[in-house]
Design a protein around this motif. Structure first.
Motif, PDB file in Angstrom:
ATOM      1  N   MET A  50       0.845  -1.177   0.000  1.00 40.00           N
ATOM      2  CA  MET A  50       0.000   0.000   0.000  1.00 40.00           C
ATOM      3  C   MET A  50       0.886   1.234   0.000  1.00 40.00           C
ATOM      4  SD  MET A  50      -2.772  -0.974   2.867  1.00 40.00           S
ATOM      5  CE  MET A  50      -4.404  -1.109   2.249  1.00 40.00           C
ATOM      6  N   LYS A  51       0.395   2.257  -0.599  1.00 36.12           N
ATOM      7  CA  LYS A  51       1.121   3.524  -0.622  1.00 36.12           C
ATOM      8  C   LYS A  51       0.284   4.577   0.086  1.00 36.12           C
ATOM      9  CE  LYS A  51       3.617   2.758  -4.901  1.00 36.12           C
ATOM     10  NZ  LYS A  51       3.943   3.305  -6.221  1.00 36.12           N
ATOM     11  N   TYR A  52       0.939   5.397   0.886  1.00 32.98           N
ATOM     12  CA  TYR A  52       0.285   6.495   1.581  1.00 32.98           C
ATOM     13  C   TYR A  52       1.104   7.758   1.380  1.00 32.98           C
ATOM     14  CZ  TYR A  52      -2.594   3.094   4.006  1.00 32.98           C
ATOM     15  OH  TYR A  52      -3.486   2.101   4.288  1.00 32.98           O
ATOM     16  N   GLN A  53       0.431   8.874   1.283  1.00 32.47           N
ATOM     17  CA  GLN A  53       1.135  10.141   1.245  1.00 32.47           C
ATOM     18  C   GLN A  53       1.598  10.477   2.651  1.00 32.47           C
ATOM     19  OE1 GLN A  53      -1.555  13.007  -0.464  1.00 32.47           O
ATOM     20  NE2 GLN A  53      -0.905  12.514  -2.528  1.00 32.47           N
ATOM     21  N   VAL A  54       2.849  10.881   2.768  1.00 33.90           N
ATOM     22  CA  VAL A  54       3.436  11.246   4.049  1.00 33.90           C
ATOM     23  C   VAL A  54       3.931  12.677   3.951  1.00 33.90           C
ATOM     24  CG1 VAL A  54       5.336  10.774   5.648  1.00 33.90           C
ATOM     25  CG2 VAL A  54       4.109   8.879   4.583  1.00 33.90           C
ATOM     26  N   VAL A  55       3.583  13.476   4.944  1.00 30.87           N
ATOM     27  CA  VAL A  55       4.051  14.860   5.019  1.00 30.87           C
ATOM     28  C   VAL A  55       5.261  14.878   5.950  1.00 30.87           C
ATOM     29  CG1 VAL A  55       3.485  17.211   5.714  1.00 30.87           C
ATOM     30  CG2 VAL A  55       1.741  15.771   4.642  1.00 30.87           C
ATOM     31  N   LEU A  56       6.386  15.378   5.457  1.00 34.64           N
ATOM     32  CA  LEU A  56       7.604  15.512   6.247  1.00 34.64           C
ATOM     33  C   LEU A  56       7.866  16.985   6.518  1.00 34.64           C
ATOM     34  CD1 LEU A  56      10.069  13.021   4.554  1.00 34.64           C
ATOM     35  CD2 LEU A  56       9.284  12.936   6.914  1.00 34.64           C
ATOM     36  N   GLU A  57       8.160  17.283   7.765  1.00 36.52           N
ATOM     37  CA  GLU A  57       8.487  18.661   8.132  1.00 36.52           C
ATOM     38  C   GLU A  57       9.749  18.648   8.973  1.00 36.52           C
ATOM     39  OE1 GLU A  57       4.884  21.221   9.047  1.00 36.52           O
ATOM     40  OE2 GLU A  57       4.158  19.199   9.539  1.00 36.52           O
TER      41      GLU A  57
END
Length: 65
Positions: free
Chosen positions: A1-8
C-alpha cells in the motif's frame, strides 16, 4: 500500500504525518528515521483496524481521484 506522508523539518529532526490516516504522526532525528517510524505507525494502525473489523463484512473499492 502507498500512503502520502508529510515531512516537516524541525529543531529535533523531522516530523512525519499521514493525512489519509487521522492521528498517524511520528518523528525521527533524520528524514530516513522519520520515514521508518511512520511506516511502523501505519502498520500498527492497520493491524488495529483489522482486529476491530474481524468478523465484519469488509469490501474493497477503488476510487478514482
Amino acid at each position: 500500500m502507498k500512503y502520502q506522508v508529510v515531512l516537516e523539518e524541525s529543531e529535533e529532526g523531522y516530523a512525519a504525518s499521514v493525512p489519509g490516516l487521522r492521528g498517524r504522526h511520528s518523528q525521527g532525528e533524520t528524514e530516513q528515521e522519520a520515514l521508518e517510524n511512520i511506516a511502523d505507525a501505519i502498520r500498527e494502525y492497520l493491524e488495529a483496524i483489522a482486529e476491530l473489523n474481524r468478523g465484519k463484512v469488509v469490501r474493497e473499492i477503488e476510487v478514482a481521484v
